[in-house]
Design a protein around this motif. Structure first.
Motif, PDB file in Angstrom:
ATOM      1  N   VAL A  62       0.867  -1.172   0.000  1.00 35.97           N
ATOM      2  CA  VAL A  62       0.000   0.000   0.000  1.00 35.97           C
ATOM      3  C   VAL A  62       0.907   1.225   0.000  1.00 35.97           C
ATOM      4  O   VAL A  62       1.929   1.252   0.685  1.00 35.97           O
ATOM      5  N   LEU A  86      -2.860   0.523  -4.228  1.00 35.96           N
ATOM      6  CA  LEU A  86      -2.928  -0.857  -3.754  1.00 35.96           C
ATOM      7  C   LEU A  86      -2.328  -1.723  -4.845  1.00 35.96           C
ATOM      8  O   LEU A  86      -2.799  -1.705  -5.989  1.00 35.96           O
ATOM      9  N   LEU A  93      -8.948  -1.091   2.026  1.00 36.14           N
ATOM     10  CA  LEU A  93      -8.463   0.201   2.482  1.00 36.14           C
ATOM     11  C   LEU A  93      -9.535   0.831   3.370  1.00 36.14           C
ATOM     12  O   LEU A  93     -10.703   0.937   2.971  1.00 36.14           O
TER      13      LEU A  93
END
Length: 302
Positions: A62, A86, A93
């Motif tokens: 991330v 991502l 998320l």
């Protein structure tokens, strides 16, 4: 580009220890596609198996990146566009927390929830959001710290997060008290049970205009606390891009942490235009490793 005073921290702590030449005085110019005087910086968290072991999980990365007002004067509230990524990450998320850190307090002042929160495994998804910077919410003026923290809940019930920390000069009419705890660019990866794994840029401010000649970058990748797994490998490279499979030009690579180290780059060997300084530090335990990666962009004009 407005003139700046460069703080050479090479013998103490640092990533921009000394820059030989910094653009044209008084001329504003974009750096890495950011509106001057902002500079693009990014923090990444990775969660992967230790090579050669079995049973580890790979939850990808991330990222949280932004054109940050690094060491800029903030006399009015503003916003900062965020770029979230991502990459091969099966998690969800949750949000990006906007945190203000002063010498007196650490306060989450906003939570930004993006419209897209998942990405198909095996793919890379770029997600945009906007972070508010309300200077009235700092309890002090002077040099203060902003932290952008992105959180992802993973399939194993644990959490990955990445944090980008930088400082700005706040003028909000309150009592002045400069932040003094680790006041430099910090890019941090974190995973439940492992704590932080961090790459730092110790010289300030980041260059907000074209560079030429020989430049010296001072970096470090070290343990910052007893709750964190110790660094087991470090790497610094120019123009690396993991998503594109580009290793870049290695400046430092080896086992264990990287103490404050000054690295010289001859920009005449680079093409004119935007380049990336990329750090990656790995913190391994058992069959699993959490990694923190930091990126910032700089422009070359010889």
């Amino acid at each position: 580009m407005r003139s700046r005073i460069w703080l050479a921290l090479a013998s103490l702590v640092g990533l921009l220890g000394l820059v030989a030449v910094v653009g044209n005085s008084g001329t504003a110019s974009a750096t890495g596609g950011c509106p001057a005087p902002r500079v693009f910086a990014e923090s990444q968290a990775w969660w992967s198996p230790v090579p050669g072991t079995t049973g580890g999980k790979d939850f990808g990365h991330v990222h949280v990146g932004a054109c940050i007002p690094d060491r800029d004067v903030l006399s009015a509230s503003t916003t900062v566009p965020l770029t979230l990524i991502l990459h091969d990450n099966p998690g969800k998320l949750q949000d990006v927390s906007v945190v203000f850190k002063t010498n007196a307090s650490e306060t989450t002042v906003a939570k930004v929830v993006p419209s897209q929160r998942t990405c198909p495994v095996g793919q890379t998804c770029t997600i945009t959001a906007t972070a508010p910077i309300d200077i009235s919410k700092f309890d002090r003026s002077g040099l203060q710290e902003v932290r952008f923290r992105v959180y992802v809940d993973e399939p194993d019930g644990k959490r990955m997060h990445s944090s980008l920390n930088f400082q700005a000069y706040v003028q909000n009419g309150k009592a002045k008290s400069d932040v003094t705890r680790q006041p430099y660019l910090r890019s941090k990866g974190w995973y439940t049970g492992f704590g932080y794994c961090e790459a730092d840029v110790l010289g300030v401010p980041l260059p907000d205009g074209p560079l030429k000649g020989t430049v010296r970058f001072t970096v470090q990748q070290v343990d910052h606390g007893p709750d964190d797994v110790d660094p087991t490998h470090h790497r610094v490279a120019l123009d690396a891009n993991a998503h594109a499979g580009i290793p870049g030009t290695t400046l430092s690579d080896g086992p264990g942490p990287l103490p404050a180290t000054t690295l010289s780059v001859d920009t005449t060997t680079l093409t004119n235009g935007t380049h990336r300084l990329v750090q990656k530090v790995e913190c391994a335990k058992g069959n699993q490793v959490v990694s923190g990666a930091g990126v910032f962009l700089f422009d070359v004009q010889n």
